[in-house]
Each structure stands twice: as C-alpha cells, then as structure tokens.
Design an enzyme around this catalytic site. Structure first.
Site, PDB file in Angstrom:
ATOM      1  N   GLU A   1      63.531  43.008 127.749  1.00 45.11           N
ATOM      2  CA  GLU A   1      62.312  43.435 128.064  1.00 45.11           C
ATOM      3  C   GLU A   1      61.544  43.559 126.663  1.00 45.11           C
ATOM      4  O   GLU A   1      62.047  43.211 125.606  1.00 45.11           O
ATOM      5  CB  GLU A   1      62.500  44.924 128.677  1.00 45.11           C
ATOM      6  CG  GLU A   1      63.114  44.990 129.920  1.00 45.11           C
ATOM      7  CD  GLU A   1      63.525  46.129 130.767  1.00 45.11           C
ATOM      8  OE1 GLU A   1      63.216  47.079 129.943  1.00 45.11           O
ATOM      9  OE2 GLU A   1      63.769  46.448 131.644  1.00 45.11           O
TER      10      GLU A   1
ATOM     11  N   ARG B   1      55.752  48.911 124.226  1.00 38.88           N
ATOM     12  CA  ARG B   1      54.758  49.521 125.230  1.00 38.88           C
ATOM     13  C   ARG B   1      53.811  50.200 124.620  1.00 38.88           C
ATOM     14  O   ARG B   1      52.454  49.991 125.158  1.00 38.88           O
ATOM     15  CB  ARG B   1      55.490  50.624 125.957  1.00 38.88           C
ATOM     16  CG  ARG B   1      56.706  50.000 126.948  1.00 38.88           C
ATOM     17  CD  ARG B   1      57.297  51.108 127.717  1.00 38.88           C
ATOM     18  NE  ARG B   1      58.425  50.465 128.479  1.00 38.88           N
ATOM     19  CZ  ARG B   1      59.313  51.392 129.206  1.00 38.88           C
ATOM     20  NH1 ARG B   1      59.139  52.597 129.116  1.00 38.88           N
ATOM     21  NH2 ARG B   1      60.178  50.479 130.043  1.00 38.88           N
TER      22      ARG B   1
ATOM     23  N   HIS C   1      54.067  57.902 131.498  1.00 40.61           N
ATOM     24  CA  HIS C   1      55.590  57.446 131.764  1.00 40.61           C
ATOM     25  C   HIS C   1      56.638  58.353 131.088  1.00 40.61           C
ATOM     26  O   HIS C   1      57.670  58.492 132.012  1.00 40.61           O
ATOM     27  CB  HIS C   1      55.730  56.134 131.590  1.00 40.61           C
ATOM     28  CG  HIS C   1      56.981  55.302 132.004  1.00 40.61           C
ATOM     29  ND1 HIS C   1      57.444  55.320 133.271  1.00 40.61           N
ATOM     30  CD2 HIS C   1      57.874  54.873 131.301  1.00 40.61           C
ATOM     31  CE1 HIS C   1      58.428  54.715 133.431  1.00 40.61           C
ATOM     32  NE2 HIS C   1      58.840  54.583 132.207  1.00 40.61           N
TER      33      HIS C   1
END
Length: 655
Positions: free
Chosen positions: A205, A380, A441
């Site tokens: 990721e 992110r 998030h």
C-alpha cells in the site's frame, strides 16, 4: 492561559504544548472545565478518600461475581454467563468487574481475551458489538513477514510517512512485535489470503517500500472482528454489553494523581443508567470521524473516548492530525445514485492503488506524478492534498481511480467487496474507473499513552484509535492502525493485571458519585431537543469541513474556533431552556457533547502548530520547521471553562 514550561513533565499543568523530552514550549489555549455540576457532601469526604485512594491487596471473595440472566435470546446483546455480572433489574443497578473494556473493536476484544483468565471482564459497546472501525477496515495488517523485508524497513516507512514526528522507541516496539501479533490472530482462527505457494499473500500500500500487508481480500477488519468476537462469546469470564453508551468515567483525585474507578453507562434500548465499578478500565472506543460531514467511520465514531478522558483529566496529544483517506467512494459519480445519503462513506482501500490503481481527473489526465515522485504510492496526506488541489483547481467534485487495466479475475479476487458495492450502483470496476473523493478517516491524536498503554490517570489504559502512542506521528502509514491496536492491547495486559491485583472492589464505592438520569421530559419536548441537536450537529460538521479540513489557514481556524463556541452556547441555551438538566443523559445529547469537545481539541491543537507537517497543512506556515518537530500536548487544568461538554456528569472526588 499561556506559559512557558522548561524541563517539566508534570501532567497536572494545563495548556497546549509542543513537547520533546525535557523541553516544553507552550502555545495559546482556552482552558476547559473539569468540574461537574453535582454538589458533593463534604462531610463524607474523608471516608470516600480512604475507600477510593487506598489499595488493599486482596479482592473480597464475591465482590465481582453476582449472578446475571442465564439465557441468551437470539437478539440479545448481552452474553449469558452466570456469576459474573449484577442483574440489571432497576435504574440504579451497579455492576462490579475486575476489568472494564469500553469498545468492541480489535483493541478491546484482544485485550479482553488476554485479561479474562485473571478476572471478570465487561465489554461495553454503544451499538451492536461488531459495529466498530475495525469492521470497516478493508486493507489489512502491516507486519514484516517476508524474508526480503526487515523491521528497519518498516520503521523507516512509518517514520517517513509520519513526517518524522513519530516516537522512535514506539515505532521499534510495534514493528518488532507486529509479526507475532499476526500469528496469534491466525492461531485464534482469523483467515487471511494465501498465494499459490501456500504462503500468506502480502499486499503493498501507499508509503510502504515492501509487500507486507496481511489481508483477507478487501474485508480484513470484518474477518478479524469475526474471529475475535467468536472467541469472546465462548469465554465464560467475559460479558458483552451491546447498546450501552459510556457517559463518563468515574474518577477521584488526591495528592498522588487522578484515579479511574469505572464508568457510568446509558442503556440506549431500556433508557436505564447503569454504573460499572472496576479495578481497571481500558478505553478502546475508536475515533471521532463524525466531527466531519463525510467520513469512512461508522456512526458510533463520535469521539466519546477522547472526550471522556479529557473530562477525566487525561493528557491529550496531537489532535490536529486528522487523516483524510484519499479515496472514499463518491456517490455523485456513480451511474445510479443511492436513494439516501450514507451514514458513513464507503471506503476504497489503499490496496487498490497499491495493486496498480491510477488516479485521473475527470479529463482522464493522470495527476499524481506531478505532485510526488512516488505518484499513487505516496503517503495518504500527500495523495489527499493532491486530490483536494485538483478538485479546487478544476471545480470538480471527485476524481477517478482506475484499476480496470488489471485482469478481471485479479480485481474480483482481491477486491470483491468493492466490486459488489459499485455494481449495486451500475459501475463495473473491471471496465470503468471508480469515482473517489477524500473523507475523514482516522485520528492520529488521542489520549496520550506510554509503551504499555498507560495514561496519567491511574487504572485507565488506552489502545487503538482513541490512543496517541507516538507511532503515527503526523500521519499514519497505511495498515498500521490494526497493527498498533493489536500490539498495544497486548502490551497493556501485564500492567493491568498488576494494577488489578493491588486493588479491591468495595460495593459502597458506587454510592459516592451522584448518578446521571434519563430526561424526565414530555416526548414532544424531547423530539424538539433531538431535532435541534441534529441540526446543530450538521452545522458543526460543516464548520469543521469548511475551516478545519485538508488545507487550513490561521484565519479559517480562528473562524472555526469562534463558530464552534457560538454553536455550543446556542445549543446548550436551547436544551436547558427546554427543561434539560446538566445531569440528564440521552444518546443524541451525549454524542453532541463529545463532538463539541473533540472539535475544540482539533482546532486548538491546529492553531498551536505554526508549521505544515504531515496531515496538518496550513497556508500561513507552508513549510516544515525543525524547531517545531514536537508533539502537541494538552495537559489538564484547574481553571474551568463552564460549558456542559467540558464537565463530567459526576463531580470528580477530591481526596
């Protein structure tokens, strides 16, 4: 009140501070009240202090083992285990346990399973037991399980993603202990994907230099929750209380510090207020995504744990670092629109980009390489800001994430949940790109914890998203959240047992705090209060998104600070004018208190950080500043701010 503290780590001081080792630099902060609204009978104070603040070495034989209902109905949220929990037969019921766990995600369940062999355990959760952030975690658990990978690589990736604000010792502990925690999950029955060679399939990721994500398709959290809940339900020493909302911690204070003795709870189905007294309390209640209008968090994520801990004088840290996931499903871009607004946004896991997904604007122009050399595999915070910039420049409401260039069978095997959800609305992800937009998030900040999950409040431990352990720094690396929860839930066990063995449970303790009560108001009045509360909640979320979002500025943060204070006053004046009292509790009102508390903490922490680092980007200070590479810390105060959301329901006992 602003002060400059050098060489001091006394947690009884209060202010927002940037702190590193022995150096503290203070910043501006309005003080919060930590005094309740219920008067204490002073004549009983000396007796209270002797009972609460001494530590007898032996547990009375039956103080925590009182019978409870013996039959579990199909829809019951309480597990039947005789001789553990008091019968819930009236509104003044008190329940005695060795350990209380607030929250039923991975951290709370894993901890409960470890301590249950040493005493009785109550798990308190505000909705169905499976309804937690864990359940919605798609990506997986990051751990070094490949020979070509190393702990040092994982540490480096974590620290780089965290903008060098991570606590290095914490990072080393988590990355080192992570693989064993994953093996424990497998031994408990959690099923993860394997490759054709029979070994665990390790995904990659954003922000990771190696493939190290253990996963169960794109439903990893659901599988972990399933395995842990099954084990909990089969453990005779654990009682599970669904639809029980934790109101406030029960605390006392003497010259040696603050002590936690349990929690008051509101049963949202029966509307009873219950009291849980314990020797040890673990706070594992998740995050606060619903301070924003769009979040991947389930509806239960209203910041209850951080707010309760702050009111109980726990130290809070790094609340400015709110992670916005770059890729939540944008319903506006779907061929068929959902019939009603979602309570929480549908997450499109980081693993889609890790598996080769490419981000485009609506003109099908790839844009990430122009922002960062790592392109779609950047951390992110970088990807979310890049998308935000594209949307603002182009006046669009979503971008596109395309994985359709991969073989159909691979897409459907790796992302069956995402494929199924999109297909409901006419989108085939094997052929067309997915409309995505950033959404709140994860809270990288929270209740400040040591290496064993301990807080400055004795008897109170934290694990999971509610905690700030120092692992994430200014930005969480993908799939490090479940890892951190597993590691710290396990590390909190030994000190919890040690603390529990020193304590006793005296049934009379329950009498020393005034009890909150359900509202004794007409249904029509309650409807008006709840409707106004919902309107205020929407306004608060709008303020947070507009002024405290992905890109910030000092003027917008100050505007948010003013608007939040104004909304809070307006709401409190309205509900009290309608007959609400400070000791009354209801789900909507209590969640609103906690949302206000967390929103203030985020804004005031953001104002204190006069640089851009990780998730906190401000136009007025757009660069990193080495001198400010310190956590933001909020200490307790003796100077009250008289708002309802800043006060405990029951006055903290002073011994």
């Amino acid at each position: 009140m602003t002060s400059l503290l050098n060489g001091c780590s006394n947690l009884q001081y209060r202010g927002i501070l940037h702190i590193e080792k022995a150096h503290l630099q203070s910043s501006r902060l309005h003080t919060f009240s930590l005094h309740g609204s219920t008067n204490l009978d002073i004549s009983r104070l000396s007796t209270i202090c002797k009972q609460l603040c001494t530590k007898p070495s032996k547990l009375t034989p039956h103080s925590t083992r009182i019978s409870k209902p013996s039959k579990l109905t199909p829809h019951s949220t309480r597990i039947s285990k005789p001789s553990i929990q008091a019968c819930l037969n009236n509104s003044n019921s008190t329940n005695y346990f060795d350990f209380i766990v607030i929250g039923s995600g991975v951290a709370g369940l894993r901890y409960a399973l470890e301590v249950s062999s040493h005493g009785s355990v109550a798990i308190i959760t505000k909705a169905e037991p499976h309804e937690s952030n864990t359940m919605y975690a798609q990506g997986g658990v990051s751990a070094v399980l490949c020979p070509s990978d190393s702990v040092e690589n994982h540490m480096r990736d974590t620290i780089v993603a965290g903008a060098y604000l991570c606590d290095e010792e914490t990072v080393r502990v988590v990355c080192t202990e992570g693989p064993e925690r994953v093996r424990e999950l497998i031994a408990m029955g959690a099923s993860f994907d394997h490759g054709e060679d029979g070994r665990l399939h390790l995904a990659r990721e954003g922000g990771h230099s190696h493939n190290r994500i253990v996963h169960s398709a794109d439903m990893t959290g659901r599988e972990i929750e399933r395995a842990l809940l099954l084990a909990v339900r089969n453990d005779p020493n654990i009682s599970l209380f669904g639809h029980h909302f934790a109101i406030d911690l029960l605390t006392s204070k003497d010259k040696n510090g603050t002590y936690c003795h349990g929690v008051d709870v509101f049963n949202t189905e029966t509307r009873q207020v219950l009291r849980f007294i314990s020797k040890v309390t673990l706070l594992a209640s998740g995050g606060a995504g619903h301070i924003y209008p769009t979040t991947t968090n389930p509806p239960v994520a209203t910041g209850d744990g951080v707010a309760m801990a702050q009111r109980a004088q726990a130290v809070i840290s790094n609340m400015e670092f709110v992670q916005f996931h770059p890729t939540a499903l944008a319903d506006e871009g779907l061929p068929l629109k959902p019939s009603k607004r979602r309570e929480n946004a549908f997450l499109i896991t980081e693993a889609v980009r890790g598996d080769g997904g490419i981000l485009y604007n609506q003109s099908m122009q790839r844009f990430m390489p122009s922002y960062d050399s790592r392109a779609e595999l950047a951390p992110r915070d970088v990807v979310a800001r890049s998308i935000d910039d594209q949307l603002k420049k182009r006046g669009e409401k979503y971008v596109l994430l395309d994985i359709s260039h991969k073989p159909d069978n691979e897409i459907l095997h790796h992302f069956p949940n995402i494929a199924s959800e999109c297909l409901k609305f006419g989108l085939d992800i094997t052929k067309d790109p997915i409309p995505v937009v950033p959404a709140a998030h994860y809270m990288c900040g929270g209740v400040r914890a040591g290496l064993e999950g301990e807080t400055n409040v004795k008897g109170l431990y934290v694990a999971g998203e509610v905690a700030c352990t120092g692992l994430h720094g200014a930005n969480r690396l993908a799939s490090n959240s479940l890892l951190e929860a597993l590691v710290f839930a396990r590390r909190a066990v030994k000190p919890s047992i040690h603390h529990m063995e020193k304590m006793t449970l005296n049934p009379s303790l329950s009498l020393w705090w005034a009890r909150p009560t359900p509202p004794l108001l007409k249904d029509s009045t309650l409807d008006k209060i709840n409707n106004r509360t919902k309107e205020i909640r929407v306004e608060l979320q709008s303020v947070m998104w507009e002024y405290v979002g992905i890109v910030r500025s000092t003027s917008r943060l100050k505007r948010a600070e003013w608007r939040i204070g104004d909304l809070e006053r307006e709401w409190e004046e309205y509900v009290f004018r309608k007959g609400w009292k400070a000791n009354m509790v209801g789900l909507e009102a209590c969640e609103m208190r906690n949302l206000f508390c967390c929103a203030r903490l985020v804004v005031e922490s953001a104002l204190a950080r006069r640089e851009s680092r990780g998730l906190h980007f401000t136009e007025d200070f757009p660069y990193l500043e080495e001198s400010r590479r310190k956590p933001t810390v909020i200490f307790p105060t003796a100077f009250p701010k008289l708002s309802w959301s800043s006060q405990q329901m029951q006055q903290q006992l002073q011994c």
